[in-house]
Write an enzyme that holds these catalytic residues in place. Structure first.
Site, PDB file in Angstrom:
ATOM      1  N   ARG A  94      28.238  48.439  39.496  1.00 35.90           N
ATOM      2  CA  ARG A  94      29.331  49.123  39.960  1.00 35.90           C
ATOM      3  C   ARG A  94      28.871  50.557  40.413  1.00 35.90           C
ATOM      4  O   ARG A  94      29.159  50.880  41.346  1.00 35.90           O
ATOM      5  CB  ARG A  94      30.824  49.157  39.128  1.00 35.90           C
ATOM      6  CG  ARG A  94      31.534  47.978  39.115  1.00 35.90           C
ATOM      7  CD  ARG A  94      30.937  46.696  39.939  1.00 35.90           C
ATOM      8  NE  ARG A  94      31.732  45.717  39.874  1.00 35.90           N
ATOM      9  CZ  ARG A  94      31.220  44.500  40.448  1.00 35.90           C
ATOM     10  NH1 ARG A  94      29.992  44.287  40.778  1.00 35.90           N
ATOM     11  NH2 ARG A  94      32.058  43.378  40.338  1.00 35.90           N
ATOM     12  N   ASP A 123      36.465  46.435  36.784  1.00 35.17           N
ATOM     13  CA  ASP A 123      35.754  46.853  37.949  1.00 35.17           C
ATOM     14  C   ASP A 123      36.481  47.876  38.773  1.00 35.17           C
ATOM     15  O   ASP A 123      36.008  48.981  39.370  1.00 35.17           O
ATOM     16  CB  ASP A 123      35.486  45.640  38.648  1.00 35.17           C
ATOM     17  CG  ASP A 123      34.409  44.839  38.033  1.00 35.17           C
ATOM     18  OD1 ASP A 123      33.510  45.392  37.353  1.00 35.17           O
ATOM     19  OD2 ASP A 123      34.227  43.432  38.124  1.00 35.17           O
ATOM     20  N   SER A 174      35.252  33.059  39.118  1.00 32.82           N
ATOM     21  CA  SER A 174      35.066  34.305  39.793  1.00 32.82           C
ATOM     22  C   SER A 174      33.658  34.662  39.146  1.00 32.82           C
ATOM     23  O   SER A 174      33.481  34.834  37.919  1.00 32.82           O
ATOM     24  CB  SER A 174      36.207  35.028  39.349  1.00 32.82           C
ATOM     25  OG  SER A 174      35.620  36.684  39.449  1.00 32.82           O
TER      26      SER A 174
HETATM   27  N1  ARG Z   1      34.103  41.294  32.157  1.00 35.67           N
HETATM   28  C1  ARG Z   1      32.890  41.736  32.732  1.00 35.67           C
HETATM   29  C2  ARG Z   1      32.845  43.287  32.874  1.00 35.67           C
HETATM   30  O1  ARG Z   1      33.880  43.661  32.799  1.00 35.67           O
HETATM   31  C3  ARG Z   1      32.694  40.932  33.807  1.00 35.67           C
HETATM   32  C4  ARG Z   1      33.340  41.270  35.204  1.00 35.67           C
HETATM   33  C5  ARG Z   1      32.947  40.422  36.295  1.00 35.67           C
HETATM   34  N2  ARG Z   1      33.614  40.784  37.469  1.00 35.67           N
HETATM   35  C6  ARG Z   1      33.939  39.606  38.266  1.00 35.67           C
HETATM   36  N3  ARG Z   1      34.526  40.004  39.390  1.00 35.67           N
HETATM   37  N4  ARG Z   1      33.811  38.491  38.017  1.00 35.67           N
HETATM   38  O2  ARG Z   1      31.984  43.824  33.216  1.00 35.67           O
END
Ligand code: ARG
Length: 406
Positions: A94, A123, A174
């Site tokens: 990110r 995110d 996802s």
């Molecule tokens: N839970 C993980 C994190 O917060 C993964 C997030 C993954 N994002 C997604 N859009 N699948 O870093």
């Protein structure tokens, strides 16, 4: 709200609908930015999809080298594992994406940055806090958080406006992927009791039938070679991931505490990250002085938490990185890893020209150079405080079943 917005574009359903929606509902011109951080994908077709969805401009940025050197290297230096297990895969990409969103926003005279995250995840925090840290003047638009469409409605929106989306069967999950690994969420995985079906895995499919051994070389904390051959960091990470992953190593299945207060079940595949962290941490065992190593161990979880929480661009994360960097000066040498079919990984050897292991001091053989006569006085003085306490306050007797001898 008129003007231009730069969108972090993945090519998926939500961000494709977001391109159209921000134009239609908010009157914004959308510049789509797809950042290659090592995920699978045909970036030219992603670019074309953004344009077909209505973007005025679509940019693809290859950020793999930068991701490795500016984000993975400091994270490896900190052996960072969130909640002791998750090597921060999505958390790390990110901030590098944010960097490019801001660059493109400046280049295209945009006044806002947009992302396709929901309101329930980490995110959004990373995109927004990161953007505010690098460009406090930019506005933030989060269409998915405000449009209130279900997944079915989003698909309906795309069909109605003829947006080029690919909805395949595996989209029940996802998935977020980059050089450091892969995160898999949703579908049956939302029941924390259900074992992950084998078909969610792609980086840790066991194909090797015999144990694999390989050697990773480090210079000042940075992995630089594989089995004695120098190789660039991006390729090295990919090759280590392929090797370790071929034995099934690198899976993490956990219930994790998100920054927004939600517990979520997460499945990860991170063979490269976990193998490199194991090797790196082991080499530190050989090369870091004891107090330094212990203090570092205390700070590592804090580093992981900050990266996870979207605080990459923050004074504390930067200060911790400065500390970590200063510890890495002598983390040079080689580590031998063995991966066994079934997913086990062991460090089976390590060596360093700068190692603190001294055979003469450590051995019980004739080569022993340790000054045994110094030990008695050292131990007596070391324990003097406790001895005095025991004598004066009698605790020693009380803590022995049946009482101590007097
Ligand atoms: N839970 C993980 C994190 O917060 C993964 C997030 C993954 N994002 C997604 N859009 N699948 O870093």
């Amino acid at each position: 709200m008129a003007g231009r917005v730069v969108l972090a574009y993945s090519g998926g359903l939500d961000t494709s609908v977001a391109v159209h929606w921000m134009g239609a509902e908010l009157g914004l011109e959308v510049i789509a930015v797809a950042v290659d951080v090592g995920q699978e994908g045909d970036f030219e077709s992603i670019r074309q999809r953004a344009l077909a969805a209505g973007a005025v401009e679509a940019v693809v940025v290859d950020a793999k080298d930068e991701f490795a050197s500016d984000f993975i290297v400091p994270t490896l230096a900190a052996n960072a594992l969130y909640e002791g297990r998750y090597p921060l895969v999505s958390s790390l990409s990110r901030p590098v994406i944010v960097r490019h969103l801001v660059t493109e926003a400046r280049r295209h005279g945009a006044s806002a940055v947009a992302h396709g995250c929901t309101g329930k995840g980490n995110d959004q925090v990373r995109f927004e806090v990161g953007t505010r840290a690098l460009a406090p003047d930019l506005e933030i638009v989060a269409p998915v958080r405000v449009w209130g469409m279900t997944r079915e409605e989003t698909i309906g929106y795309a069909e109605k406006h003829d947006l080029p989306i690919t909805i395949s069967r595996d989209r029940i999950y996802s998935i977020d992927e980059n050089l450091w690994g892969k995160a898999i969420e949703c579908g049956i995985l939302e029941d924390p009791w259900e074992a992950p079906p084998e078909d969610v895995f792609s980086l840790t499919v066991p194909t090797a039938t015999a144990p694999l051994e390989f050697v990773i070389g480090f210079e000042a904390g940075v992995p630089v070679s594989l089995d004695g051959t120098r190789i660039g960091l991006v390729d090295l990470i990919a090759q280590v991931g392929a090797l370790a992953g071929s034995t099934g190593f690198g899976r993490v299945d956990m219930v994790e505490g998100r920054r927004v207060g939600i517990k979520s079940r997460e499945v990860y595949e991170c063979p490269a990250a976990l193998a490199l962290i194991a090797a790196h941490a082991d080499l530190e065992g050989l090369t870091l002085e004891r107090d330094l190593a212990h203090e570092k161990l205390r700070l590592e979880p804090r580093f992981a938490e900050l990266a996870y929480d979207g605080m990459w661009f923050s004074p504390l994360r930067e200060a911790l990185s400065a500390f970590m960097a200063s510890t890495q000066r002598h983390v040079t040498g080689e580590v031998r890893l063995r991966c066994s079919p079934g997913g086990g990984l062991e460090v089976v050897g390590r060596r360093s020209p700068e190692g603190l292991y001294d055979y003469g001091l450590a051995t019980y053989d004739a080569a022993d150079s340790f000054r045994h006569e110094d030990a008695e006085g050292f131990v007596r003085v070391f324990g003097l405080g406790v001895q005095t306490w025991a004598a004066k306050q009698g605790i020693g007797r009380a803590s022995i079943p049946g009482g101590g001898s007097e």
